[in-house]
Design an enzyme around this catalytic site. Structure first.
Site, PDB file in Angstrom:
ATOM      1  N   ASP A  12     -21.743  51.595 -54.248  1.00  0.00           N
ATOM      2  CA  ASP A  12     -22.154  50.611 -55.246  1.00  0.00           C
ATOM      3  C   ASP A  12     -23.684  50.611 -55.230  1.00  0.00           C
ATOM      4  O   ASP A  12     -24.294  50.027 -54.334  1.00  0.00           O
ATOM      5  CB  ASP A  12     -21.601  49.233 -54.883  1.00  0.00           C
ATOM      6  CG  ASP A  12     -22.019  48.150 -55.859  1.00  0.00           C
ATOM      7  OD1 ASP A  12     -22.228  48.457 -57.047  1.00  0.00           O
ATOM      8  OD2 ASP A  12     -22.138  46.986 -55.421  1.00  0.00           O
ATOM      9  N   GLU A  29     -20.528  54.202 -58.782  1.00  0.00           N
ATOM     10  CA  GLU A  29     -20.440  53.335 -59.958  1.00  0.00           C
ATOM     11  C   GLU A  29     -21.401  53.829 -61.026  1.00  0.00           C
ATOM     12  O   GLU A  29     -22.574  54.112 -60.762  1.00  0.00           O
ATOM     13  CB  GLU A  29     -20.776  51.891 -59.595  1.00  0.00           C
ATOM     14  CG  GLU A  29     -20.627  50.951 -60.785  1.00  0.00           C
ATOM     15  CD  GLU A  29     -20.929  49.519 -60.423  1.00  0.00           C
ATOM     16  OE1 GLU A  29     -19.976  48.753 -60.222  1.00  0.00           O
ATOM     17  OE2 GLU A  29     -22.122  49.174 -60.351  1.00  0.00           O
ATOM     18  N   ASP A  83     -21.240  43.743 -51.937  1.00  0.00           N
ATOM     19  CA  ASP A  83     -21.639  45.136 -52.178  1.00  0.00           C
ATOM     20  C   ASP A  83     -20.716  46.100 -51.429  1.00  0.00           C
ATOM     21  O   ASP A  83     -20.402  47.187 -51.919  1.00  0.00           O
ATOM     22  CB  ASP A  83     -23.083  45.367 -51.719  1.00  0.00           C
ATOM     23  CG  ASP A  83     -24.046  44.388 -52.352  1.00  0.00           C
ATOM     24  OD1 ASP A  83     -24.355  44.562 -53.539  1.00  0.00           O
ATOM     25  OD2 ASP A  83     -24.469  43.447 -51.655  1.00  0.00           O
TER      26      ASP A  83
END
Length: 186
Positions: free
Chosen positions: A21, A86, A160
């Site tokens: 992420d 991501e 996260d």
């Protein structure tokens, strides 16, 4: 230029995925190992999860270097089969946020590219859809889905880390572009 690495450095019944992420301040990561990935059986096991932090007071080039070095270390230590990352949102209310995220993504992609590891990019709504069935699932629903799918006693913190684990799980379920091409004989 580095040579692409072999398909898998692990036993054929094991798959390792590094989910990330990305963020310029905090980059979450989760390394998951799956037994029997082709058979669709077994549960993923977390090998490592945490965050890479850069100092907001540092210059941008130093912050990018910290992210790159952290990801390169993870790749060297765990030798993932691929990296699940991501994707940027297609729209941002604040373009500066997209630019800063792109810096972090660039450092991550460079670390993977230098190690010869394929990067699979997943949009946030796709990750949410795969994990919960709802492309607009709230954060707590995503965290609960990660907890359940990995058989954890607690929800992974900080968010996260939970997001990175969700991205890795999405990578397991969807695979990479090249693995999807192989499955369909393209």
């Amino acid at each position: 230029m580095t040579n692409p690495r072999p398909k898998s450095r692990h036993a054929s019944r094991v798959q390792r995925i590094l989910g990330i992420d990305p963020g310029l301040n905090v980059t979450g990561y989760g390394m998951i190992e799956f037994d029997h990935p082709q058979a669709g059986i077994g549960r993923g096991k977390i090998l490592e999860a945490g965050v890479i932090r850069s100092k907001p007071t540092e210059r941008i080039e130093q912050r990018i270097t910290e992210i790159y070095a952290g990801v390169a270390d993870l790749i060297a230590q765990f030798e993932p089969d691929f990296l699940a990352l991501e994707q940027l949102f297609s729209h941002y209310e604040r373009p500066r946020t997209a630019i800063l995220m792109a810096h972090a993504r660039g450092a991550i992609c460079l670390a993977a590219g230098q190690a010869g590891i394929e990067v699979a990019h997943y949009e946030p709504t796709r990750v949410k859809k795969v994990m919960t069935g709802n492309g607009h699932a709230p954060k707590h629903q995503m965290q609960l889905a990660v907890k359940i799918q990995l058989g954890l006693k607690q929800i992974p913190e900080p968010a996260d880390v939970s997001d990175a684990l969700a991205i890795a799980l999405c990578g397991h379920h969807l695979g990479t572009a090249s693995s999807q091409q192989q499955a369909f004989g393209s």
